[in-house]
Enzyme design. Structure first.
Site, PDB file in Angstrom:
ATOM      1  N   HIS A 313       0.805  -1.225   0.000  1.00 60.85           N
ATOM      2  CA  HIS A 313       0.000   0.000   0.000  1.00 60.85           C
ATOM      3  C   HIS A 313       0.837   1.274   0.000  1.00 60.85           C
ATOM      4  O   HIS A 313       0.462   2.259  -0.614  1.00 60.85           O
ATOM      5  CB  HIS A 313      -1.025   0.008   1.160  1.00 60.85           C
ATOM      6  CG  HIS A 313      -0.445   0.282   2.503  1.00 60.85           C
ATOM      7  ND1 HIS A 313       0.233  -0.661   3.230  1.00 60.85           N
ATOM      8  CD2 HIS A 313      -0.449   1.408   3.268  1.00 60.85           C
ATOM      9  CE1 HIS A 313       0.618  -0.138   4.392  1.00 60.85           C
ATOM     10  NE2 HIS A 313       0.213   1.111   4.431  1.00 60.85           N
ATOM     11  N   ASP A 314       1.989   1.275   0.653  1.00 62.14           N
ATOM     12  CA  ASP A 314       2.803   2.496   0.699  1.00 62.14           C
ATOM     13  C   ASP A 314       4.023   2.434  -0.213  1.00 62.14           C
ATOM     14  O   ASP A 314       4.965   3.209  -0.056  1.00 62.14           O
ATOM     15  CB  ASP A 314       3.238   2.790   2.147  1.00 62.14           C
ATOM     16  CG  ASP A 314       2.212   3.658   2.868  1.00 62.14           C
ATOM     17  OD1 ASP A 314       1.282   4.187   2.197  1.00 62.14           O
ATOM     18  OD2 ASP A 314       2.329   3.806   4.091  1.00 62.14           O
ATOM     19  N   LYS A 317       5.765   5.461  -1.680  1.00 57.90           N
ATOM     20  CA  LYS A 317       6.628   6.363  -0.905  1.00 57.90           C
ATOM     21  C   LYS A 317       8.072   6.331  -1.387  1.00 57.90           C
ATOM     22  O   LYS A 317       8.857   7.225  -1.068  1.00 57.90           O
ATOM     23  CB  LYS A 317       6.551   6.000   0.584  1.00 57.90           C
ATOM     24  CG  LYS A 317       5.240   6.441   1.211  1.00 57.90           C
ATOM     25  CD  LYS A 317       5.283   6.360   2.727  1.00 57.90           C
ATOM     26  CE  LYS A 317       3.989   6.934   3.319  1.00 57.90           C
ATOM     27  NZ  LYS A 317       3.822   6.509   4.716  1.00 57.90           N
ATOM     28  N   HIS A 342       1.883   9.731  -3.058  1.00 60.36           N
ATOM     29  CA  HIS A 342       2.378   8.345  -3.010  1.00 60.36           C
ATOM     30  C   HIS A 342       1.393   7.313  -3.568  1.00 60.36           C
ATOM     31  O   HIS A 342       1.815   6.343  -4.182  1.00 60.36           O
ATOM     32  CB  HIS A 342       2.936   7.981  -1.614  1.00 60.36           C
ATOM     33  CG  HIS A 342       1.939   7.666  -0.558  1.00 60.36           C
ATOM     34  ND1 HIS A 342       1.367   8.623   0.239  1.00 60.36           N
ATOM     35  CD2 HIS A 342       1.405   6.481  -0.163  1.00 60.36           C
ATOM     36  CE1 HIS A 342       0.525   8.051   1.095  1.00 60.36           C
ATOM     37  NE2 HIS A 342       0.533   6.748   0.880  1.00 60.36           N
ATOM     38  N   HIS A 366      -6.235   3.916  -0.870  1.00 60.74           N
ATOM     39  CA  HIS A 366      -6.235   3.650   0.579  1.00 60.74           C
ATOM     40  C   HIS A 366      -6.265   4.916   1.417  1.00 60.74           C
ATOM     41  O   HIS A 366      -6.385   4.841   2.627  1.00 60.74           O
ATOM     42  CB  HIS A 366      -5.078   2.701   0.977  1.00 60.74           C
ATOM     43  CG  HIS A 366      -3.718   3.348   1.030  1.00 60.74           C
ATOM     44  ND1 HIS A 366      -2.923   3.512  -0.082  1.00 60.74           N
ATOM     45  CD2 HIS A 366      -3.005   3.841   2.067  1.00 60.74           C
ATOM     46  CE1 HIS A 366      -1.783   4.090   0.270  1.00 60.74           C
ATOM     47  NE2 HIS A 366      -1.809   4.306   1.569  1.00 60.74           N
ATOM     48  N   HIS A 367      -6.165   6.092   0.764  1.00 61.16           N
ATOM     49  CA  HIS A 367      -6.328   7.346   1.516  1.00 61.16           C
ATOM     50  C   HIS A 367      -7.607   8.096   1.146  1.00 61.16           C
ATOM     51  O   HIS A 367      -7.761   9.262   1.492  1.00 61.16           O
ATOM     52  CB  HIS A 367      -5.103   8.256   1.330  1.00 61.16           C
ATOM     53  CG  HIS A 367      -3.896   7.801   2.074  1.00 61.16           C
ATOM     54  ND1 HIS A 367      -3.818   7.818   3.457  1.00 61.16           N
ATOM     55  CD2 HIS A 367      -2.710   7.284   1.645  1.00 61.16           C
ATOM     56  CE1 HIS A 367      -2.637   7.345   3.844  1.00 61.16           C
ATOM     57  NE2 HIS A 367      -1.948   7.009   2.750  1.00 61.16           N
ATOM     58  N   ASP A 395      -4.679   0.810   8.314  1.00 58.71           N
ATOM     59  CA  ASP A 395      -3.571   1.762   8.277  1.00 58.71           C
ATOM     60  C   ASP A 395      -3.719   2.816   9.375  1.00 58.71           C
ATOM     61  O   ASP A 395      -2.778   3.093  10.127  1.00 58.71           O
ATOM     62  CB  ASP A 395      -3.575   2.427   6.886  1.00 58.71           C
ATOM     63  CG  ASP A 395      -2.311   3.218   6.582  1.00 58.71           C
ATOM     64  OD1 ASP A 395      -1.282   2.955   7.232  1.00 58.71           O
ATOM     65  OD2 ASP A 395      -2.352   4.085   5.673  1.00 58.71           O
TER      66      ASP A 395
HETATM   67 FE   LIG Z   1      -0.293   5.523   2.698  1.00 63.10          FE
END
Ligand SMILES: [Fe+2]
Ligand SMILES: [Fe+2]
Lengths: 450, 450
Positions: A313-314, A317, A342, A366-367, A395
């Site tokens: 998911h990240d 970044k 990201h 996811h955000h 998260d």
């Molecule tokens: Fe994230």
């Protein structure tokens, strides 16, 4: 053993007709009786001078009595009986081959259903159970690293998945070494036997072979004494033959899958480690997400995607400079806008991987917020992929319950209250409810230190 | 068709004996002749009043001539001939089943050798070729994304790997749609036929099925007209049945492997992209390394490891801060020491992945020098993993031939001279030699712009 009944032979229309015709040619009365003395043709006459045996493989199956000329009938019946026997034994052979083909086709068809080792092994056991009577069945495979012979699937009380035998021990271990199938009908007298949880009396064990390499065994045993036959062992060996390749293929697939998941996870975690404050974040978000997904009843396929999406998911970044990602003070609006990139970076990365395209929505969103105030696309409600809504909760919960550079972790209770308070605005209320259900069932693996 | 020879029957010892006995009972001379009139027993006497047919399935296979009583012999011979026919037909059935079992076992054993789709398909073709005469053989699979029916493996001139048929077209396409095997012995008159490079006259095509899903076909054709029989088609279908699962498993394995490699590559490239000046570096180092490895004759397994190692050689740079990694000016000794940590970081990462541990030496030592003056362990000569020695040359060549923040790329010629000059000191001379060989053969995919 195959039997030919003289009675059945004599009663056949065409045979009976020929007998009648021949007896018509003979000038003395004739009778036929079976080995037990029962009359099959004509009337038994004790006073007739001659008796000729009807023989098959030197075994007398009846008699023809009468004058001297009755001999021709005995020869004829012996000849017909022999033909009958040959026909029957060829027939039995054909039937056996037919059964074997049917078994092979059947098994081949069933075993292709899966590339999951435990599932394939279970199918093999189910098949063995329908064909051979036994109390315990198991598929054991050689673990090449440890040398242990491990139970992969089983039925009955004797053996259970996860148990194992040391290299070369027990009758199963001996079958691995020799590569030859065995019947042991009197187990207590076999010195190789290693007594286990359940007392067993008879067993059969056939090697699973790929070319000359033994990868494991199929093992079946009976608690009451039974006499397993060579025929039973042949059946078990046919199953083993057909199953070995499927089991090996499943094992290779499983192993590649594990390598894939471990590699992706390790790389994702490595990327995450640029920010030392989030140590273990990926792992925890994965665990929480899967627990929530299961409560919500997602399919196995969706759970698999959820696992990968949570893992990655990240990943976006990686595209953000240390200066912003690791900044200790408050972010400027410009810097924050960069952080918000990201999920877009993640999408760019994942779009390169054909088979991971179906997890893009879960990662990219996811955000997003349930009320439509999130990023990057301000999606709302059910418009957001369910997996993204799940990862959002997982998260956020992990972020709240771990220390960050700019603040200490919240207490578990406050974090839970926070989720609750934002249910329906930031978070999907269904997902929050599922989170609490998983939490109550102790499926989130969090320390309840309060 | 199965034939019973009356001559063979009459000549059998036991039958001949019975005939003699019965004729002894009859008061007129008797003779037996076959359908063509040849005498098989006794002397043919045109003047005997009666002739009785010996029949089998309403077909006359001979005659018994003599007085009225000769009828019994005709009945007897008909009865024995019928038995003989039954025995033969059961025997033929048994033989066919036996052949089928042997075929299935054989195929099962051969196909497990591989989880590579093209290789499995080629084995299927080889097997079909030994069993059925044909000029052209191919295995075609449905590409689920494009819907095309693609040739995966072939022999003969008609079809070649990479070629394909549009969804539903041609006879093969029709077999995919119906799921039923077909024989077409007069191709030009079949409207579905799509003429190709070679004129063919007869063909057979059997579907490859997993449960009810058709994943492709086995196709064979003959340039000269032949009459393929139902028996041939049964054989081809048996091959198709056994092969379908193996092909599908290989395809799933291939697909997972591709996903794995693409994912690792994409993540490695993403990590590489932190440094915008090295764009495409990973890809090029992979290509150079594989080309060199092939010239050096590494095994397929080693080439596979070399590919992964080259892909991941700089993965450890993820552990180095932007401030150092992206610094434009000269690095301080402390900063350079930090950069030199990247192979160690890589080792730490890869050690987490069980199945990637065998590539650790290749990654960890890609900055060792042949003369022992490299890092991190100052290994020398053959003490350095051959794959690391290969990556070292590939890595250096790419670094020299691409622009970097602090300098422009060297010309190709100067880079080549540089490799040569450092052969035996920095680089393994054998590897440099292999590099030049690959370069000469145009296997490095570099632009020779000089
Ligand atoms: Fe994230
Ligand atoms: Fe490097």
């Amino acid at each position: 053993m195959i039997h030919v009944s003289l009675q059945r032979l004599v009663l056949k229309n065409e045979v009976n007709y020929i007998i009648s015709q021949i007896t018509g040619l003979i000038n003395t009365p004739v009778f036929i009786q079976d080995a037990e003395g029962m009359a099959l043709f004509g009337e038994i006459d004790q006073y007739q001078p001659f008796r000729y045996p009807v023989e098959i493989d030197n075994k007398t199956i009846g008699w023809v009595g009468g004058g001297e000329q009755a001999a021709v009938l005995a020869s004829l019946l012996s000849c017909l009986a022999k033909q009958e026997l040959e026909k029957k034994s060829i027939g039995r052979e054909a039937l056996e081959k037919y059964k074997e083909i049917t078994l092979l086709y059947d098994l081949a068809e069933k075993l292709t259903a899966s590339l999951d080792t435990a599932e394939v092994a279970q199918l093999v056991i189910d098949e063995a159970k329908t064909l051979i009577a036994a109390d315990n069945n198991s598929v054991m495979l050689v673990n090449e690293e440890t040398g242990m012979l491990e139970v992969i699937a089983s039925s009955g009380k004797e053996l259970h998945p996860g148990e194992g035998l040391k290299n070369g021990t027990g009758i199963a271990g001996s079958v691995v070494l020799t590569g030859r199938a065995e019947i042991v009908n009197d187990i207590p007298s076999d010195k190789r036997y290693v007594p286990g949880a359940v007392r067993v009396s008879s067993l059969m064990c056939a090697p699973l072979k790929i070319k000359d390499r033994v990868i494991g065994v199929i093992y079946i045993s009976s608690e009451d004494p039974v006499q397993y036959t060579a025929e039973d062992l042949k059946l078990l060996s046919a199953i083993a033959f057909q199953a070995a390749a499927d089991i090996e293929n499943a094992r290779l697939y499983d192993s590649l899958k594990e390598t894939f998941l471990t590699t992706v996870y390790t790389l994702a975690e490595t990327i995450e480690k640029r920010d030392p404050y989030t140590g273990g974040h990926t792992k925890r978000v994965m665990n929480y997400s899967i627990a929530i997904g299961k409560v919500l009843g997602l399919s196995d396929t969706e759970i698999g995607r959820l696992e990968l999406a949570a893992m990655l998911h990240d990943i976006g970044k990686i595209g953000i400079k240390d200066r912003i990602l690791l900044k200790k003070g408050k972010l400027t609006p410009f810097e924050f806008a960069e952080i918000k990139m990201h999920p877009i970076y993640a999408e760019e990365i994942l779009n390169h991987i054909k088979h991971l395209r179906d997890i893009v929505p879960a990662v990219k969103h996811h955000h997003e917020r349930y009320d439509g105030c999130g990023y990057p696309e301000k999606l709302r409600g059910d418009g957001i992929d369910i997996k993204a809504r799940i990862i959002a909760v997982a998260d956020a919960f992990d972020a709240m319950t771990t220390d960050r550079p700019y603040r200490k972790a919240m207490s578990l209770q406050i974090a839970l209250e926070e989720l609750w308070a934002n249910s329906g605005t930031q978070f999907d209320p269904e997902v929050v409810r599922a989170f609490f259900e998983a939490f109550e069932k102790d499926e989130l693996l969090v320390k309840k230190g309060w």
